[in-house]
Design a protein around this motif. Structure first.
Motif, PDB file in Angstrom:
ATOM      1  N   ILE A 113      11.479   0.056   4.110  1.00 19.49           N
ATOM      2  CA  ILE A 113      10.536   0.718   3.207  1.00 19.49           C
ATOM      3  C   ILE A 113      11.142   0.746   1.808  1.00 19.49           C
ATOM      4  O   ILE A 113      12.318   1.073   1.642  1.00 19.49           O
ATOM      5  CB  ILE A 113      10.190   2.135   3.720  1.00 19.49           C
ATOM      6  CG1 ILE A 113       9.218   2.835   2.781  1.00 19.49           C
ATOM      7  CG2 ILE A 113      11.417   2.981   3.976  1.00 19.49           C
ATOM      8  CD1 ILE A 113       8.660   4.139   3.347  1.00 19.49           C
ATOM      9  N   ARG A 115      10.483   1.104  -2.729  1.00 16.35           N
ATOM     10  CA  ARG A 115       9.677   1.669  -3.805  1.00 16.35           C
ATOM     11  C   ARG A 115       8.500   0.741  -4.104  1.00 16.35           C
ATOM     12  O   ARG A 115       8.598  -0.476  -3.962  1.00 16.35           O
ATOM     13  CB  ARG A 115      10.533   1.894  -5.054  1.00 16.35           C
ATOM     14  CG  ARG A 115      11.567   3.027  -4.853  1.00 16.35           C
ATOM     15  CD  ARG A 115      12.350   3.306  -6.121  1.00 16.35           C
ATOM     16  NE  ARG A 115      11.486   3.639  -7.247  1.00 16.35           N
ATOM     17  CZ  ARG A 115      10.915   4.819  -7.434  1.00 16.35           C
ATOM     18  NH1 ARG A 115      11.116   5.808  -6.556  1.00 16.35           N
ATOM     19  NH2 ARG A 115      10.151   5.032  -8.477  1.00 16.35           N
ATOM     20  N   LYS A 116       7.375   1.329  -4.538  1.00 13.66           N
ATOM     21  CA  LYS A 116       6.103   0.610  -4.576  1.00 13.66           C
ATOM     22  C   LYS A 116       6.074  -0.575  -5.539  1.00 13.66           C
ATOM     23  O   LYS A 116       5.214  -1.448  -5.430  1.00 13.66           O
ATOM     24  CB  LYS A 116       4.969   1.573  -4.923  1.00 13.66           C
ATOM     25  CG  LYS A 116       5.068   2.175  -6.321  1.00 13.66           C
ATOM     26  CD  LYS A 116       3.867   3.058  -6.606  1.00 13.66           C
ATOM     27  CE  LYS A 116       3.929   3.620  -8.031  1.00 13.66           C
ATOM     28  NZ  LYS A 116       2.752   4.472  -8.310  1.00 13.66           N
ATOM     29  N   ASP A 117       7.028  -0.658  -6.483  1.00  9.64           N
ATOM     30  CA  ASP A 117       7.047  -1.786  -7.407  1.00  9.64           C
ATOM     31  C   ASP A 117       7.646  -3.042  -6.769  1.00  9.64           C
ATOM     32  O   ASP A 117       7.691  -4.102  -7.391  1.00  9.64           O
ATOM     33  CB  ASP A 117       7.827  -1.424  -8.676  1.00  9.64           C
ATOM     34  CG  ASP A 117       9.237  -0.933  -8.378  1.00  9.64           C
ATOM     35  OD1 ASP A 117       9.376  -0.099  -7.471  1.00  9.64           O
ATOM     36  OD2 ASP A 117      10.175  -1.390  -9.053  1.00  9.64           O
ATOM     37  N   SER A 119       7.125  -5.653  -3.760  1.00 14.17           N
ATOM     38  CA  SER A 119       6.030  -6.024  -2.858  1.00 14.17           C
ATOM     39  C   SER A 119       6.449  -6.915  -1.697  1.00 14.17           C
ATOM     40  O   SER A 119       5.664  -7.136  -0.774  1.00 14.17           O
ATOM     41  CB  SER A 119       4.917  -6.733  -3.656  1.00 14.17           C
ATOM     42  OG  SER A 119       5.425  -7.894  -4.297  1.00 14.17           O
ATOM     43  N   SER A 173      12.492   8.637  -3.214  1.00 18.49           N
ATOM     44  CA  SER A 173      11.667   9.515  -4.044  1.00 18.49           C
ATOM     45  C   SER A 173      12.390   9.939  -5.311  1.00 18.49           C
ATOM     46  O   SER A 173      11.761  10.184  -6.345  1.00 18.49           O
ATOM     47  CB  SER A 173      11.221  10.754  -3.249  1.00 18.49           C
ATOM     48  OG  SER A 173      12.349  11.474  -2.789  1.00 18.49           O
ATOM     49  N   MET A 191       5.547   9.156   3.955  1.00 21.16           N
ATOM     50  CA  MET A 191       4.627   8.526   3.003  1.00 21.16           C
ATOM     51  C   MET A 191       3.358   9.351   2.807  1.00 21.16           C
ATOM     52  O   MET A 191       2.790   9.381   1.718  1.00 21.16           O
ATOM     53  CB  MET A 191       4.274   7.109   3.471  1.00 21.16           C
ATOM     54  CG  MET A 191       5.449   6.138   3.382  1.00 21.16           C
ATOM     55  SD  MET A 191       5.098   4.489   4.056  1.00 21.16           S
ATOM     56  CE  MET A 191       4.040   3.818   2.771  1.00 21.16           C
ATOM     57  N   GLN A 196       1.997   7.137  -2.936  1.00 26.11           N
ATOM     58  CA  GLN A 196       2.213   6.313  -4.131  1.00 26.11           C
ATOM     59  C   GLN A 196       3.674   6.192  -4.542  1.00 26.11           C
ATOM     60  O   GLN A 196       3.990   5.947  -5.708  1.00 26.11           O
ATOM     61  CB  GLN A 196       1.387   6.859  -5.311  1.00 26.11           C
ATOM     62  CG  GLN A 196      -0.087   6.976  -5.068  1.00 26.11           C
ATOM     63  CD  GLN A 196      -0.716   5.633  -4.658  1.00 26.11           C
ATOM     64  OE1 GLN A 196      -0.478   4.614  -5.296  1.00 26.11           O
ATOM     65  NE2 GLN A 196      -1.495   5.640  -3.589  1.00 26.11           N
ATOM     66  N   VAL A 197       4.585   6.383  -3.598  1.00 26.42           N
ATOM     67  CA  VAL A 197       6.004   6.249  -3.923  1.00 26.42           C
ATOM     68  C   VAL A 197       6.574   4.949  -3.349  1.00 26.42           C
ATOM     69  O   VAL A 197       7.341   4.249  -4.012  1.00 26.42           O
ATOM     70  CB  VAL A 197       6.821   7.451  -3.395  1.00 26.42           C
ATOM     71  CG1 VAL A 197       8.321   7.222  -3.606  1.00 26.42           C
ATOM     72  CG2 VAL A 197       6.387   8.729  -4.085  1.00 26.42           C
ATOM     73  N   ALA A 198       6.198   4.613  -2.112  1.00 26.41           N
ATOM     74  CA  ALA A 198       6.848   3.489  -1.429  1.00 26.41           C
ATOM     75  C   ALA A 198       5.863   2.708  -0.572  1.00 26.41           C
ATOM     76  O   ALA A 198       4.757   3.179  -0.273  1.00 26.41           O
ATOM     77  CB  ALA A 198       8.001   4.007  -0.573  1.00 26.41           C
ATOM     78  N   VAL A 199       6.293   1.499  -0.178  1.00 31.19           N
ATOM     79  CA  VAL A 199       5.509   0.635   0.696  1.00 31.19           C
ATOM     80  C   VAL A 199       6.404   0.090   1.797  1.00 31.19           C
ATOM     81  O   VAL A 199       7.623  -0.023   1.619  1.00 31.19           O
ATOM     82  CB  VAL A 199       4.876  -0.546  -0.080  1.00 31.19           C
ATOM     83  CG1 VAL A 199       3.856  -0.056  -1.072  1.00 31.19           C
ATOM     84  CG2 VAL A 199       5.966  -1.375  -0.770  1.00 31.19           C
TER      85      VAL A 199
END
Length: 389
Positions: A113, A115-117, A119, A173, A191, A196-199
């Motif tokens: 997992i 951070r969302k930036d 991909s 986070s 999550m 909106q923190v991680a993917v």
């Protein structure tokens, strides 16, 4: 474990089985340092240990440890009659002449997992990774998932090791880590609380995540049945093993996947000949020096007949891009540059002979052979070995 509990372990009742009549029955229990449940619950007090002694009809020497590096080593040396350990220990043991008898019926999926930036896994180069302790199953799985994507730990900006996966999620986070590993269940809860923190970048299939029990394949069937009978009783549950269930081929398939994630040495080294057992025998007969790079304990316990001991003391990462300046390879540099040298250790999972071969080449040795299969392959082929008296 208290002193008097250890004393109980040395008590022997009637010796029922000739195979173990003249020796202690060795049991090794490995606890994942990141496994809070089993770390707190597992406790072989006097009652469970005495009942195990009584069931087996033989003296028992039991060791419990959180040093899973040593436990993984023990799966390859086969020095224990019975092993209890987490999934990656189990997977290694099955690959080295142990039979899976039973396991805790606990399963998990694990996820990388980030951070969302970020991909994709391919974007992790130069990023910050948080892992649980180096010898934990989560760290083992995370390294395997990265390796599948062609990434090494060396390609990351930093790797931080901690005690819990929860701390890794907190690090995401707080933006002090870019990626971590967690169970899918943990990640979903976190999550939801931190949108909106991680993917999730990558996940495993459902895998065993509790303890399992293995015995040597060479153990007589009657003894295996005794162990299973003991596991089904209240004393095993009192020891913290819970309700272990007998295993099937489906379980072994899951452990095979875990074994495939293992960080194995590369199959070849540029400029170094990789050899098998037959070639090692021919090389030894022609005067090549067989070099055991393992610890003194392992060498003294068993080594290839005629091999010398020159330990490679590693502190660097188990990675093809390892930093040899962190290691002590002084014994390797004393071997000379003109001799033909055959390096070996504990098989594809062991990096010592790989590193020794790389270092020897870098220091100018011209005739280097790497026996990647090492002691496990030699032992399984029933080739001559010896101990140091």
């Amino acid at each position: 474990m208290k002193r008097n509990d250890w004393q109980h372990l040395l008590l022997g009742l009637t010796l029922a089985c000739p195979l173990y009549a003249m020796a202690d029955y060795k049991v090794l229990i490995g606890i994942d340092p990141a496994d809070e449940t089993n770390k707190k619950s597992l406790s072989f007090g006097s009652v469970p240990t005495q009942s195990l002694i009584s069931t087996l009809g033989a003296p028992v020497v039991l060791k419990q440890t959180s040093d899973l590096t040593d436990v993984m080593r023990a799966t390859r040396t086969q020095e224990n009659d019975m092993l209890v350990g987490p999934p990656h220990v189990t997977a290694s043991a099955i690959s080295h002449q142990y039979q899976l008898l039973a396991r805790q019926k606990i399963n998990s999926e694990f996820v990388l997992i980030a951070r969302k930036d970020i991909s994709s896994v391919n974007q992790l180069g130069g990023k910050r990774l948080y892992l649980t302790q180096q010898d934990s199953v989560r760290a083992y799985v995370a390294k395997g998932l990265l390796d599948e994507a062609g990434l090494s730990l060396k390609s990351l900006k930093s790797v931080t090791y901690g005690k819990t996966s929860g701390a890794g999620l907190l690090a995401l986070s707080a933006n002090i880590a870019d990626v971590t590993i967690a169970s899918k269940a943990e990640a979903e809860v976190w999550m939801k609380a931190n949108p909106q923190v991680a993917v999730v970048l990558k996940s495993t299939p459902e895998l065993p995540s509790g303890l399992a029990l293995m015995v040597k394949k060479s153990m007589p069937d009657a003894e295996k049945k005794k162990v299973l009978r003991w596991l089904s009783g209240s004393d095993a549950e009192a020891a913290g093993l819970g309700k272990m269930v007998t295993t099937s081929s489906a379980d072994e398939t899951q452990y095979a996947y875990i074994a495939a994630l293992g960080i194995l040495t590369p199959k070849v080294i540029s400029g170094v000949a990789t050899v098998g057992s037959a070639e090692v025998q021919k090389l030894a007969a022609s005067g090549a020096v067989l070099v055991d790079t393992r610890s003194v304990k392992e060498y003294d316990q068993e080594h290839i007949k005629g091999a010398i001991h020159a330990p490679y003391v590693e502190k660097s990462l188990k990675d093809r891009e390892f930093d040899s300046s962190l290691d002590d390879y002084s014994a390797i540099t004393k071997l000379g540059k003109e001799k033909a040298l055959v390096f070996y250790c504990n098989g594809p999972e062991c990096w010592k002979s790989y590193k020794a071969s790389v270092v020897a080449k870098a220091t100018g040795v011209t005739k280097i052979y790497w026996y990647r299969g090492g002691m496990p392959e030699w032992r399984e082929n029933k080739l001559p070995s010896e101990t140091k008296n």
